[in-house]
Scaffold this motif. Structure first.
Motif, mmCIF file in Angstrom:
data_model
loop_
_atom_site.group_PDB
_atom_site.id
_atom_site.type_symbol
_atom_site.label_atom_id
_atom_site.label_comp_id
_atom_site.label_asym_id
_atom_site.label_seq_id
_atom_site.Cartn_x
_atom_site.Cartn_y
_atom_site.Cartn_z
ATOM 1 N N HIS A 73 -2.788 -8.498 -1.933
ATOM 2 C CA HIS A 73 -3.801 -8.116 -1.093
ATOM 3 C C HIS A 73 -4.955 -8.371 -1.708
ATOM 4 O O HIS A 73 -5.181 -7.802 -3.023
ATOM 5 C CB HIS A 73 -3.578 -6.820 -0.677
ATOM 6 C CG HIS A 73 -2.308 -6.399 -0.255
ATOM 7 N ND1 HIS A 73 -1.896 -6.848 1.129
ATOM 8 C CD2 HIS A 73 -1.134 -5.734 -0.567
ATOM 9 C CE1 HIS A 73 -0.510 -6.351 1.215
ATOM 10 N NE2 HIS A 73 -0.146 -5.536 0.378
ATOM 11 N N ASP A 132 -7.514 -7.828 3.073
ATOM 12 C CA ASP A 132 -6.893 -8.535 3.845
ATOM 13 C C ASP A 132 -7.765 -9.061 5.198
ATOM 14 O O ASP A 132 -8.845 -9.597 4.936
ATOM 15 C CB ASP A 132 -5.413 -8.649 4.270
ATOM 16 C CG ASP A 132 -4.594 -8.620 2.918
ATOM 17 O OD1 ASP A 132 -5.163 -8.854 1.767
ATOM 18 O OD2 ASP A 132 -3.558 -7.811 2.953
ATOM 19 N N TYR A 151 -1.503 -0.125 2.118
ATOM 20 C CA TYR A 151 -1.011 -1.692 1.447
ATOM 21 C C TYR A 151 -0.113 -1.685 0.675
ATOM 22 O O TYR A 151 0.788 -2.633 0.638
ATOM 23 C CB TYR A 151 -2.430 -2.153 0.985
ATOM 24 C CG TYR A 151 -3.256 -2.685 2.311
ATOM 25 C CD1 TYR A 151 -2.976 -4.103 2.866
ATOM 26 C CD2 TYR A 151 -4.061 -1.821 2.969
ATOM 27 C CE1 TYR A 151 -3.432 -4.302 3.999
ATOM 28 C CE2 TYR A 151 -4.997 -2.238 3.931
ATOM 29 C CZ TYR A 151 -4.646 -3.539 4.580
ATOM 30 O OH TYR A 151 -5.206 -3.749 5.791
ATOM 31 N N SER A 155 3.651 -4.084 1.308
ATOM 32 C CA SER A 155 4.172 -5.106 0.649
ATOM 33 C C SER A 155 5.583 -4.625 0.339
ATOM 34 O O SER A 155 6.662 -5.436 0.403
ATOM 35 C CB SER A 155 3.492 -5.062 -0.710
ATOM 36 O OG SER A 155 2.442 -5.049 -0.825
#
Lengths: 160, 640
Positions: A73, A132, A151, A155
């Motif tokens: 990211h 992002d 984030y 993932s």
């Protein structure tokens, strides 16, 4: 590594063998691999019939390209004027502390790359960051840990 | 379908206007430009789309660009059949859900409405009455005309932004689009077009203000059969986002402007150079180009005439200097974006060595209106030497942070206090920064200055691309100067020495001053270096790089002196020169600061005034940011 060469070849095949294509090729590579590998510089040079040094000079001139792999990211902390007067530096420092990295570096788990950018054009919501594709406005330091958490979870979800 | 006759345009226009305005259902339009999306417009839009998918007989939903009231995003407008259009601010998904429930009970949630619009007005002066009769509830809502933040605004460039779906070419046509192109291709010679643009008085909106018609005539007269035109959409000035908004909200206005320019200049190929930081603008431009091609507005034999023109998008890769025209050309050619000396100017030898004309997004977007309404209309707006309107992004420490479009000659005071509604915090207005890193800071004393090219230059600033950053008493002007130097140091391409090394040295000096280690002779040294860098740099970046230093020195010299002589930052911004403390009388002991302090410098039990251990404090400001009771002070100190 073989996979990388395959991706490089695939991207090269999308473009004409024209020196004008070097920046778009690098942009696609950066997007796919999150960096510009050494092999790519050589393969691009061969394909476009220009010296590898020229490809290297372009890959190092523009901020969008990186010779080292970037994290999963990308965190862009906007340091435009409006964000600056509204305390963007404190946000950047907070990210550095949270991720234990300096600006331009990638966190040790490979999750995040922290970059300061010069205005993402969302000044009315200053201070602003972008992770992002997502933009966060009127951000306070307090919210940063939860954004990182979100984030990280993303993932993990992808890996399952 | 190919458009060939004016009647084709008229048919599309009529059909689309009917679809847009003769509605039998409740219609929502969601502002979905980047500002809106950043505040949750995407979720609101998905919710409303789902609603209309489930109840297609009752609701319709469309997307529009940015109306400009960025501080009220997400903005959604609503129109019921036969009623005025009403605009809701801050309509996140939760409020949207509540609104829909209320609507089902017959309540329009008047308290959330910003304003109403009774008539849809078009650039050709046509009007559509939205409401035959205005009900009592609607009467209680302020009209757009009565709202302070629209008073004095005039929309030429942003004529369609927030009103049409930027991904629907038919809506652009319905609002009078591509009429200008028809006019030039069917009725005017290229020279007549150039004369018309010259007569309008339009000057380049990228910052320098060079007369557009004259610029076009240089490329037209240049020798060679192959010529290019370029749209500079590398909006790099920090604090400016007008071009992004136009590209996201009305991409066809730029494409039509470029088509008219290409015809006048004799170019058959064009590039739009957009910065990579604007993904949505790129996406919408791609859609717009595709749609224009399908109608035969781009490509071979445009509108069935002998004129051919096509457009490509070139994406930037993160280099501020690429806003400079010769660096931009190098970047399109696939080279590092380094400027080169001029002459030869791009008009003689530009892209791939061919004559090339470059204009900025806002300049191109003005062109269709000048052609459709005539140069007289345009030149009647503005001041003696600056004609038309200018779009500004009004940001920083002002209450209403938004995009405004005002006639040239509007005063800074009108902009900050009428449109911007004054300061956002409790501190007083100190300065306004214009023109990005090449510009300057205009102080309070000059607040009645009129914004036009000459007046701003006389104050030591420049018009620039249109970023206006409002600063208050809590902004340190030395820190602002440091900020710009830091920006320019990292963006200098490194080709010429004065810029590469000069900026670096100036930054070192100013950095020292903000650390409380300035020396008496520093100010003179900065002034001397500024002059050298101005005179000797190769391109605009270096030549204007000292401006932020020079204007802050001119108007805020005492702040520099305070940092240097007294080691004190009057605005209490420079971290080395401030100290945080808890104000005991104000602290309620809520422990919010305790929980956010990264170094555990703040301690104390609940409901009792907290203590701040200065030896542990790293001055991150987290406590100051969360305190609801103004109980944390960031004080200017005097270094021993």
């Amino acid at each position: 590594m073989d996979n990388e060469v395959y991706i490089i070849e695939e991207i090269l095949s999308r473009f004409p063998a024209d020196p004008e294509a070097v920046i778009p090729i690098l942009q696609d590579l950066q997007a796919s691999l999150r960096y510009i590998p050494e092999e790519a510089v050589i393969l691009i040079a061969e394909r476009l019939n220009i010296p590898a040094a020229k490809v290297y000079s372009i890959a190092t001139f523009y901020n969008a390209f990186s010779l080292k792999p970037k994290g999963k990211h990308l965190i862009h902390v906007c340091l435009g004027t409006a964000c600056h007067v509204k305390g963007a530096n404190d946000l950047l420092e907070k990210f550095k502390r949270e991720l234990e990295i300096e600006e331009g570096e990638t966190s040790s788990d490979g999750e995040f790359t922290l970059e300061a950018v010069r205005c993402i054009g969302c000044c009315s919501l200053a201070p602003v960051i972008r992770v992002d594709e997502e933009t966060f406005g009127t951000l306070k330091q307090e919210r940063i840990p939860s954004i990182l958490e979100k984030y990280r979870a993303k993932s993990e979800g992808q890996e399952c | 379908m190919l458009i060939k006759e004016v009647s084709d345009l008229r048919n599309i226009s009529q059909k689309t206007l009917n679809e847009m305005f003769q509605i039998s259902k409740i219609k929502f339009q969601v502002g979905s430009a980047t500002c809106g999306l950043a505040t949750g417009a995407g979720q609101t839009l998905s919710f409303l789309r789902e609603l209309s998918a489930n109840q297609p007989d009752k609701y319709i939903v469309d997307e529009v660009g940015c109306i400009g009231l960025c501080f009220k995003e997400p903005i959604v407008d609503l129109r019921m059949p036969g009623c005025s259009r009403i605009y809701y601010g801050d309509l996140n998904i939760y409020k949207a859900e509540k609104l829909v429930k209320s609507l089902e009970e017959g309540d329009i949630r008047k308290e959330w409405v910003l304003y109403r619009l009774d008539k849809e007005k078009f650039i050709n002066e046509d009007e559509i009455n939205l409401a035959s009769d205005i009900s009592d509830i609607y009467r209680e809502i302020t009209t757009m005309e009565d709202l302070n933040l629209f008073k004095g605004q005039m929309r030429i460039v942003m004529r369609n932004c927030g009103r049409i779906n930027p991904e629907q070419i038919d809506q652009y046509i319905a609002f009078g689009g591509y009429k200008g192109l028809f006019k030039v291709l069917k009725e005017m010679s290229p020279d007549e077009v150039i004369e018309e643009i010259k007569a309008s008085g339009l000057r380049g909106r990228g910052g320098a203000g060079f007369p557009t018609g004259l610029k076009w005539s240089f490329t037209r007269k240049a020798e060679g059969s192959k010529k290019y035109i370029i749209c500079n959409a590398d909006e790099g000035d920090p604090g400016a986002y007008m071009d992004r908004s136009v590209l996201e909200g009305d991409p066809h206005s730029v494409i039509e402007g470029m088509l008219i320019g290409a015809y006048a200049i004799g170019a058959d190929e064009g590039y739009i150079y957009v910065r990579a930081e604007y993904p949505l603008a790129i996406k919408r431009l791609k859609i717009a180009i595709k749609q224009a091609r399908e109608y035969g507005l781009l490509g071979q034999k445009v509108l069935g005439t002998d004129f051919s023109f096509d457009l490509k998008i070139s994406m930037g890769a993160g280099a501020f200097v690429c806003g400079e025209e010769t660096a931009l050309i190098a970047s399109i050619e696939g080279l590092p974006g380094e400027p080169r000396p001029r002459p030869p100017f791009p008009a003689q030898s530009g892209l791939f060595g061919k004559p090339t004309n470059i204009n900025n997004v806002e300049t191109w977007a003005n062109i269709p209106v000048i052609i459709a309404k005539g140069s007289k209309f345009f030149s009647s707006i503005g001041t003696e030497k600056s004609k038309g309107t200018k779009v500004f992004s009004l940001v920083g420490k002002v209450k209403n942070t938004m995009l405004i479009e005002v006639p040239m000659g509007t005063t800074i005071s009108e902009i900050v206090y009428n449109l911007g509604d004054g300061m956002s915090d409790k501190f007083e207005f100190k300065a306004i920064q214009t023109g990005g890193p090449s510009g300057g800071c205009i102080p309070k004393d000059l607040i009645d200055l009129r914004v036009d090219y000459e007046e701003l230059t006389s104050a030591g600033a420049i018009m620039g691309s249109g970023g206006l950053i409002v600063m208050d008493e809590k902004t340190c002007m030395v820190d602002v100067a440091r900020f710009f130097l830091e920006f320019l140091e990292s963006e200098s391409c490194g080709k010429c020495v004065p810029c590469r090394s000069g900026i670096k040295r100036m930054l070192q000096i100013i950095h020292r001053i903000t650390q409380g280690q300035g020396e008496e002779k520093d100010i003179e040294l900065l002034e001397e270096m500024a002059k050298g860098i101005k005179d000797a740099s190769l391109c605009g970046l270096g030549q204007t790089a000292p401006n932020p230093i020079l204007t802050t020195l001119k108007f805020f010299r005492t702040e520099y002196e305070s940092h240097i002589k007294h080691k004190r930052c009057p605005a209490a911004v420079c971290k080395a020169l401030i100290e945080y403390r808890v104000i005991p009388g104000k602290c309620t002991g809520c422990q919010r600061c305790v929980s956010v302090c990264p170094t555990h410098a703040i301690t104390g039990p609940r409901s009792q005034a907290h203590n701040l251990d200065k030896s542990k404090c790293i001055k991150c400001g987290a406590c100051y940011e969360v305190c609801k009771y103004d109980a944390i002070a960031g004080d200017a100190i005097i270094l021993e």
